[in-house]
Design a protein around this motif. Structure first.
Motif, PDB file in Angstrom:
ATOM      1  N   ALA A 254       0.895  -0.975   0.019  1.00  0.00           N
ATOM      2  CA  ALA A 254       0.011   0.160  -0.037  1.00  0.00           C
ATOM      3  C   ALA A 254       0.732   1.426   0.030  1.00  0.00           C
ATOM      4  CB  ALA A 254      -1.103  -0.021   1.073  1.00  0.00           C
ATOM      5  N   LEU A 255       2.068   1.190   0.546  1.00  0.00           N
ATOM      6  CA  LEU A 255       2.767   2.372   0.741  1.00  0.00           C
ATOM      7  C   LEU A 255       3.337   2.584  -0.726  1.00  0.00           C
ATOM      8  CD1 LEU A 255       4.704   1.752   3.986  1.00  0.00           C
ATOM      9  CD2 LEU A 255       2.884   3.289   3.650  1.00  0.00           C
ATOM     10  N   TYR A 256       3.966   1.574  -1.336  1.00  0.00           N
ATOM     11  CA  TYR A 256       4.434   1.891  -2.592  1.00  0.00           C
ATOM     12  C   TYR A 256       3.366   2.243  -3.684  1.00  0.00           C
ATOM     13  CZ  TYR A 256       8.119  -1.031  -0.195  1.00  0.00           C
ATOM     14  OH  TYR A 256       8.973  -1.193   0.617  1.00  0.00           O
ATOM     15  N   PHE A 257       1.914   1.563  -3.678  1.00  0.00           N
ATOM     16  CA  PHE A 257       1.123   1.843  -4.486  1.00  0.00           C
ATOM     17  C   PHE A 257       0.707   3.511  -4.313  1.00  0.00           C
ATOM     18  CE2 PHE A 257      -2.913   2.414  -6.000  1.00  0.00           C
ATOM     19  CZ  PHE A 257      -3.039   1.503  -7.053  1.00  0.00           C
ATOM     20  N   GLY A 258       0.973   3.997  -2.954  1.00  0.00           N
ATOM     21  CA  GLY A 258       0.668   5.210  -2.613  1.00  0.00           C
ATOM     22  C   GLY A 258       1.725   6.381  -3.249  1.00  0.00           C
ATOM     23  N   LEU A 259       3.254   5.764  -3.240  1.00  0.00           N
ATOM     24  CA  LEU A 259       4.301   6.334  -3.629  1.00  0.00           C
ATOM     25  C   LEU A 259       4.142   6.550  -5.412  1.00  0.00           C
ATOM     26  CD1 LEU A 259       7.083   7.753  -3.351  1.00  0.00           C
ATOM     27  CD2 LEU A 259       7.836   5.516  -3.273  1.00  0.00           C
ATOM     28  N   ALA A 260       3.730   5.365  -5.824  1.00  0.00           N
ATOM     29  CA  ALA A 260       3.609   5.309  -7.321  1.00  0.00           C
ATOM     30  C   ALA A 260       2.663   6.301  -7.772  1.00  0.00           C
ATOM     31  CB  ALA A 260       3.023   3.741  -7.800  1.00  0.00           C
ATOM     32  N   ALA A 261       1.334   6.271  -7.067  1.00  0.00           N
ATOM     33  CA  ALA A 261       0.389   7.458  -7.237  1.00  0.00           C
ATOM     34  C   ALA A 261       0.522   8.738  -7.346  1.00  0.00           C
ATOM     35  CB  ALA A 261      -0.896   7.056  -6.563  1.00  0.00           C
ATOM     36  N   LEU A 262       1.677   9.252  -6.448  1.00  0.00           N
ATOM     37  CA  LEU A 262       2.261  10.427  -6.259  1.00  0.00           C
ATOM     38  C   LEU A 262       3.313  10.687  -7.225  1.00  0.00           C
ATOM     39  CD1 LEU A 262       2.831  10.622  -2.343  1.00  0.00           C
ATOM     40  CD2 LEU A 262       0.972  11.900  -3.428  1.00  0.00           C
ATOM     41  N   VAL A 263       3.995   9.638  -7.582  1.00  0.00           N
ATOM     42  CA  VAL A 263       5.046   9.877  -8.763  1.00  0.00           C
ATOM     43  C   VAL A 263       4.419  10.265  -9.968  1.00  0.00           C
ATOM     44  CG1 VAL A 263       6.911   9.103  -9.943  1.00  0.00           C
ATOM     45  CG2 VAL A 263       6.887   8.759  -7.482  1.00  0.00           C
ATOM     46  N   ALA A 264       3.329   9.432 -10.329  1.00  0.00           N
ATOM     47  CA  ALA A 264       2.531   9.563 -11.508  1.00  0.00           C
ATOM     48  C   ALA A 264       1.772  11.050 -11.592  1.00  0.00           C
ATOM     49  CB  ALA A 264       1.590   8.488 -11.544  1.00  0.00           C
ATOM     50  N   ALA A 265       1.169  11.138 -10.383  1.00  0.00           N
ATOM     51  CA  ALA A 265       0.441  12.527 -10.380  1.00  0.00           C
ATOM     52  C   ALA A 265       1.434  13.763 -10.603  1.00  0.00           C
ATOM     53  CB  ALA A 265      -0.324  12.731  -8.904  1.00  0.00           C
ATOM     54  N   ALA A 266       2.510  13.575  -9.981  1.00  0.00           N
ATOM     55  CA  ALA A 266       3.721  14.748 -10.220  1.00  0.00           C
ATOM     56  C   ALA A 266       4.236  14.928 -11.474  1.00  0.00           C
ATOM     57  CB  ALA A 266       4.686  14.393  -9.210  1.00  0.00           C
ATOM     58  N   ILE A 267       4.235  13.585 -12.201  1.00  0.00           N
ATOM     59  CA  ILE A 267       4.867  13.591 -13.724  1.00  0.00           C
ATOM     60  C   ILE A 267       3.606  14.277 -14.290  1.00  0.00           C
ATOM     61  CG2 ILE A 267       5.222  12.301 -15.619  1.00  0.00           C
ATOM     62  CD1 ILE A 267       6.588  10.266 -13.709  1.00  0.00           C
ATOM     63  N   ILE A 268       2.217  13.921 -14.349  1.00  0.00           N
ATOM     64  CA  ILE A 268       1.295  14.487 -15.040  1.00  0.00           C
ATOM     65  C   ILE A 268       1.127  16.097 -14.970  1.00  0.00           C
ATOM     66  CG2 ILE A 268      -1.226  14.444 -15.567  1.00  0.00           C
ATOM     67  CD1 ILE A 268      -0.848  11.403 -15.298  1.00  0.00           C
ATOM     68  N   PHE A 269       1.219  16.318 -13.612  1.00  0.00           N
ATOM     69  CA  PHE A 269       0.842  17.901 -13.324  1.00  0.00           C
ATOM     70  C   PHE A 269       1.900  18.663 -13.715  1.00  0.00           C
ATOM     71  CE2 PHE A 269       1.293  21.392 -10.547  1.00  0.00           C
ATOM     72  CZ  PHE A 269      -0.024  22.074 -10.601  1.00  0.00           C
ATOM     73  N   TYR A 270       3.171  18.023 -13.763  1.00  0.00           N
ATOM     74  CA  TYR A 270       4.552  18.818 -14.282  1.00  0.00           C
ATOM     75  C   TYR A 270       4.329  19.224 -15.877  1.00  0.00           C
ATOM     76  CZ  TYR A 270       9.014  19.953 -15.704  1.00  0.00           C
ATOM     77  OH  TYR A 270      10.249  20.646 -16.258  1.00  0.00           O
ATOM     78  N   TYR A 271       3.418  18.179 -16.282  1.00  0.00           N
ATOM     79  CA  TYR A 271       3.534  18.305 -17.910  1.00  0.00           C
ATOM     80  C   TYR A 271       2.322  19.213 -18.177  1.00  0.00           C
ATOM     81  CZ  TYR A 271       2.066  17.054 -22.664  1.00  0.00           C
ATOM     82  OH  TYR A 271       1.565  17.224 -23.949  1.00  0.00           O
ATOM     83  N   THR A 272       1.068  18.970 -17.391  1.00  0.00           N
ATOM     84  CA  THR A 272      -0.024  19.778 -17.691  1.00  0.00           C
ATOM     85  C   THR A 272      -0.274  21.013 -16.964  1.00  0.00           C
ATOM     86  OG1 THR A 272      -1.506  18.630 -16.053  1.00  0.00           O
ATOM     87  CG2 THR A 272      -1.510  17.710 -18.160  1.00  0.00           C
ATOM     88  N   ARG A 273       0.299  21.153 -15.744  1.00  0.00           N
ATOM     89  CA  ARG A 273      -0.166  22.205 -14.807  1.00  0.00           C
ATOM     90  C   ARG A 273      -1.759  22.455 -14.532  1.00  0.00           C
ATOM     91  NH1 ARG A 273       5.021  25.088 -14.664  1.00  0.00           N
ATOM     92  NH2 ARG A 273       6.416  23.327 -15.457  1.00  0.00           N
TER      93      ARG A 273
END
Length: 817
Positions: A254-273
Motif C-alpha cells: 500500500a505504501l508503494y502504491f501510494g508512492l506510485a500514485a504520487l509520482v505519476a500525479a507529479a509527472i502529469i501535473f508537471y506536464y499539464t499544470r
C-alpha cells in the motif's frame, strides 16, 4: 473517426451550438448522449466492487499453485505425496542454544515446549513430526545379545546428570548429528511436515496465519531480560515460512502504491499544470484498480506475492492512457472548443487507438496463460481483467468526466504554446528538431548502426542468461532478510541441506524388498553421489546394509545387501522402526534421496540428467524410477517448464504483436518498423538480467511478455499518425514531425509514467518484486526511446515516401496526445 490532418486542421468546432450531438459513431452517441447514466452506472459499480474487494479479497499462497502441475515430475510427486510426507511441504525449525549446548536442562525444556506447541498447531502432519522429543526418533545399537534401541529422549528424562549422559549416548548411537542435531551440538532441529488442508476446518492452510503463529512462538521463547542472552534462538526455513514472510512484505505494498500514485500525479501535473485533469486521471486509474480487485474477489481468487503486482500495472497503464485522453481534450479546448465537444472529438480520435493499444497489452498477459504454472496463469487472468476494466474507466469514463469539468484554461493555452513558431527552437522542441534529422540518410544510418551494435553486444552478454535461481537461500527475499539469515545458519551447521532431490522407486506390493530392486536403488544412490553438487544420499539400502552388518556382530564384511530374502525382510523391518519414511507401508514406494549443496540451475541439471539416464537404462515393468520429489526435484521440474516456456512465450508474444500490427497498419514494412525497437529492448533486457545476476524463473518470466505487449503502444501511436500523414501526401520528414508534435510528448510522458509506476517496486523487501520493477522500468523506458529514435531511422529505408492509401487501409488511429 480517424485523424488525417495536422494538429491545427484537427481542431474541433468551437461552440456547442454548432456541434451535432447525433454525429459520431453509435458508441460515441450512446456514451455522450447518456453521460449521467454512464456516471451513475460507474459510481454504482465502484461502490459494489469496492465493497466486494474489501470484504472477500485475501492474501495467501498455495504450495501446489507455485509448481507446474502438468509436468510429469510433479505428477509423479503428487501421485505419491501421501507416501512421501517428509519430501513435500515441510518446515525445518532449528532451536539454538546461544550460550551452551543442547544438553542444558533449560534448553531441553524450551525444546520440549516448542515441540508441543508445534505439534498442536493446525495444519501440522503430526504423525511425521520429528525432534529429539518425538517418540518416533529412535536410536539403535548392536550388542552381543543383538539389537537394542529405543527413543532418543529417555522416557525418564528429568534433567539430572545421569539421564543427560544417557541422552548424550543415545544421540551418538542414533546417527542424528548433522540431520536433527547440529554438527557443533549447539542446536537441534524440529521437522514439521504440513498438510495442504486443515482436517479440522476442511480449508486450505493459511500460510500467513501459520507464519504469524510461528513468529509468536519465536518471540515468546527468544524473549530475554535486558542485557542477557535469550535462552534459545529459533531459525525457521521452509515454503510455508517463506510465503508468510512474502505476505508480510506485501503489507507494505500500500505504501508503494501510494508512492506510485504520487509520482505519476507529479509527472502529469508537471506536464499539464492542471490540477483538475491530473486528479481525474489518477482517480479513474484508481477506479480501475478497485474494479479489478472487486472482480478478482468475486471470482473467488486470492492475491498472492505475484498477482499483487497486477494492480500496480493496471494503475500505471491506466494513467498512461488517461494522460493521452486528457492531452487531446486539453489541446482542443486550447483551440477554442467547448469541453463537451473537445471530449467527443478526442473520443473519436483516440478510442480505437486506445482500444488497439489495450489489446496489445492484453496480448502480453494472454500469452502467459500458456505457461503451465497456476500462479502465472492467475496473474495473467487477473491482469486481463484489469485491462478489460481500463476500456471502461479510462477510455469511456474519463472523457465523460472531462466533458463536465474540462481543464484549466491556462493549462489548455499552455499546451499549444509549444507548437508556436516562436518556440520552435526552445525547450523540448529543440529535442524534437534533433529527432526530425533522424529521417535523413546519414543520421538514420548512424542510428541503425548504433542500435545494431548495442543489440549485438547485448546478445553476446545475454548468452550467459541462466534458468532458475542463482543465489543461495530464498532468492525471492533480500540476502539480509531473516529467512535467508536463518537458512544460512542451517546450511552452515547441518550436514544435510534443505535442498533434497528424490527419485521415487515404485514396484509391486512388497517389491521394494526384493534383492534386485535394492541393488538397483543402491546403484542409483552411488550414481548420484558421483554428481558434483550432491552432498550425500539416503535410501532404504543404507539402513538395510547397516542392520545386516549389525546382525552379524557389526562386522564390516557384512556391510552389504544380502541375497537372502529373510535377511532383507528383517533389515527392512528394523529400518522402518527408526526411519518409517524410507518406504511406504506396502513397500511399493521408496525414495532415493540426494542432498544437494545448492539449488542452482547447473546443479539441478546435472542431477536430473544423471537420474533420467539411470531411469532409462535400469527401469523395467517390475521397478520404475520416477523423477522427482523433494524441494530440489520440484524446482528442477519448474526450471524445465520455465526454460521451455521462455522460448515459447517470446515467439508467441512477438507473433501476436506482429499480427496485431499488421491488422492495424496493413503494411509489412510498418510492422518491421514497429516491432524492431521491441526486439532491441528485449535483447538488452536479457543482457541486463545477466549483469544484475537475475535468472529466468517464475518471477521474471512474465517481464518480457509484459514489456513487449505494453511497449508496442508507443509504435502504435507514433506510426499511426506518421502513416496517416504520408497517405495524405506528406513527406517522411513532415509526417514524422507532425507525429512528434501530435503524439511525441505524451509518448515520452507515458514511458516515464509507466517506468515510474513500476520503479517503486525496487523498494520492496521482496527481491523478486524489486527485480521485476527494475526490469519493467528498463523495458518501458527503452521501448519509448527505441520508438522515437528507431522509427524515423527505419522509416527512412522502409517507409521513405508518401504511402498511397491503396497500400494499406490502416487508418491513422492517432492520438492527440
Amino acid at each position: 473517426m480517424h485523424a488525417t490532418g495536422t494538429p491545427a486542421e484537427l481542431a474541433a468546432p468551437g461552440s456547442l451550438e454548432d456541434f451535432d450531438p447525433q454525429s459520431g459513431s453509435r458508441l460515441e452517441r450512446l456514451v455522450f448522449n447518456n453521460r449521467r447514466m454512464v456516471l451513475v452506472i460507474c459510481a454504482l459499480l465502484t461502490l459494489v466492487l469496492g465493497a466486494l474487494a474489501f470484504a472477500r479479497l485475501g492474501l495467501n499462497a498455495s504450495f501446489e499453485k507455485m509448481i507446474p502441475q502438468d509436468h510429469p515430475y510433479i505428477q509423479n510427486y503428487l501421485e505419491h505425496k501421501d507416501e512421501l510426507r517428509g519430501l513435500g511441504n515441510s518446515l525445518r525449525i532449528v532451536v539454538e542454544n546461544p550460550s551452551g549446548d543442547i544438553y542444558a536442562p533449560a534448553y531441553l525444556d524450551s525444546l520440549r515446549k516448542i515441540h508441543d506447541e508445534l505439534f498442536l498447531m493446525p495444519g501440522v502432519d503430526r504423525a511425521w513430526l520429528k525432534s529429539l522429543w518425538a517418540p518416533a526418533v529412535r536410536w539403535t545399537e548392536v550388542t552381543e545379545e543383538g539389537f537394542r534401541g529405543g527413543p532418543v529422549m529417555p522416557d525418564n528424562y528429568d534433567g539430572s546428570a545421569a539421564v543427560t549422559e544417557q541422552l548424550r549416548a543415545n544421540i551418538a548411537r542414533s546417527g542424528l548429528v548433522g540431520s536433527l542435531v547440529g554438527n557443533d551440538f549447539k542446536s537441534s532441529m524440529i521437522v514439521v511436515p504440513l498438510l495442504d488442508v486443515d482436517p479440522g476446518t476442511g480449508k486450505r492452510i493459511d500460510y500467513h496465519a501459520l507464519s504469524r503463529a510461528i513468529e509468536k512462538i519465536r518471540d515468546h521463547h527468544q524473549s530475554a531480560e535486558a542485557g542477557k542472552e535469550p535462552a534459545v534462538r529459533l531459525h525457521v526455513v521452509g515454503f510455508a515460512k517463506l510465503v508468510g514472510d512474502l505476505i508480510d512484505g506485501l503489507h507494505q505494498v500500500a505504501l508503494y502504491f501510494g508512492l506510485a500514485a504520487l509520482v505519476a500525479a507529479a509527472i502529469i501535473f508537471y506536464y499539464t499544470r492542471c490540477v483538475r485533469s491530473t486528479a481525474l486521471v489518477i482517480a479513474c486509474s484508481l477506479v480501475a484498480v478497485v474494479w479489478q480487485l472487486g472482480l478478482v474477489a468475486g471470482l473467488g481468487f486470492e492475491l498472492d506475492p505475484y498477482s499483487i503486482l497486477v494492480p500496480f500495472l493496471v494503475f500505471a497503464i491506466g494513467v498512461s492512457h488517461g494522460a493521452q485522453k486528457m492531452n487531446g481534450i486539453m489541446q482542443d479546448i486550447g483551440r477554442g472548443a467547448h469541453r463537451l465537444v473537445a471530449a467527443r472529438y478526442t473520443f473519436r480520435r483516440l478510442f480505437m487507438a486506445g482500444l488497439t493499444a489495450l489489446l496489445a497489452d492484453a496480448v502480453g498477459f494472454a500469452v502467459l496463460m500458456l505457461i503451465a504454472i497456476p500462479v502465472i496463469r492467475d496473474l495473467a487472468l487477473t491482469a486481463s481483467i484489469g485491462v478489460a476494466v481500463l476500456i471502461f474507466t479510462n477510455l469511456i469514463l474519463l472523457p465523460v468526466l472531462l466533458s463536465y469539468v474540462g481543464v484549466d484554461p491556462s493549462a489548455a493555452e499552455r499546451s499549444l504554446r509549444a507548437e508556436s513558431p516562436e518556440r520552435a527552437d526552445s525547450g523540448l522542441n529543440h529535442a524534437w528538431n534533433l529527432l526530425d534529422r533522424l529521417v535523413e540518410r546519414r543520421w538514420a544510418t548512424v542510428t541503425l548502426v548504433v542500435a545494431a551494435t548495442l543489440t549485438a553486444l547485448g546478445f553476446v552478454i545475454s548468452t550467459g542468461l541462466k534458468i532458475g535461481d542463482l543465489d543461495p537461500g530464498a532468492p525471492e527475499l533480500r540476502p539480509d532478510s531473516r529467512y535467508n539469515l536463518d537458512n544460512a545458519y542451517v546450511t552452515a551447521n547441518y550436514s544435510l541441506s534443505s535442498d533434497t532431490f528424490a527419485v521415487i522407486v515404485r514396484t509391486e506390493k512388497e517389491g521394494c524388498l526384493k534383492y534386485q530392486t535394492l541393488i538397483e536403488a543402491d546403484r542409483l544412490a552411488w550414481t548420484l553421489q558421483q554428481v558434483p553438487g550432491v552432498q550425500t544420499t539416503v535410501a532404504l539400502t543404507n539402513a538395510v546394509r547397516q542392520i545386516t552388518a549389525g546382525s552379524n556382530e557389526g562386522s564390516p564384511k557384512w556391510l552389504t545387501i544380502a541375497r537372502n530374502q529373510d535377511v532383507l525382510n528383517y533389515g527392512a523391518q528394523q529400518a522402518s522402526v527408526n526411519n518409517p519414511d524410507l518406504f511406504n507401508t506396502e513397500c511399493s514406494v521408496m525414495p532415493v534421496i540426494a542432498y544437494l549443496s545448492d539449488h542452482r540451475a547447473e546443479t539441478l541439471d546435472r542431477v536430473v540428467a544423471a537420474s533420467a539416464d539411470f531411469a532409462a537404462a535400469h527401469g523395467s515393468e517390475d521397478r520404475k524410477f520416477l523423477l522427482a520429489a523433494g524441494s530440489a526435484g520440484i524446482e528442477a521440474a519448474t526450471n524445465i517448464v520455465v526454460r521451455k516456456a521462455w522460448v515459447q512465450m517470446l515467439l508467441l508474444v512477438y507473433l501476436a504483436v506482429v499480427v496485431l500490427c499488421f491488422i492495424t497498419f496493413r503494411s509489412w514494412r510498418a510492422v518491421i518498423v514497429a516491432v524492431a525497437p521491441l526486439v532491441v529492448t528485449s535483447v538488452l533486457c536479457e543482457a541486463l538480467m545477466v549483469c544484475l545476476g537475475i535468472g529466468v524463473k517464475v518471477a521474471t518470466l512474465p517481464v518480457i511478455a509484459l514489456g513487449v505487449g505494453i511497449g508496442i503502444d508507443y509504435a502504435l501511436y507514433l506510426l499511426s499518425v506518421q502513416l496517416a500523414q504520408q497517405r495524405q501526401g506528406a513527406t517522411l520528414a513532415e509526417a514524422y514531425r507532425i507525429a512528434l508534435q501530435f503524439t511525441g510528448r505524451v509518448v515520452v510522458l507515458v514511458g516515464v509514467t509507466l517506468a515510474a509506476g513500476v520503479a517503486t517496486w525496487a523498494l520492496s523487501p521482496i527481491k523478486f518484486q524489486a527485480d521485476m520493477g527494475i526490469l519493467l522500468a528498463f523495458m518501458f523506458l527503452w521501448n519509448m526511446i527505441g520508438a522515437i529514435v528507431l522509427i524515423p531511422a527505419l522509416s527512412h529505408f522502409l517507409l521513405p515516401g508518401p504511402r498511397p492509401a491503396a497500400e494499406g487501409s490502416a487508418p491513422a488511429v492517432a492520438t492527440a496526445s
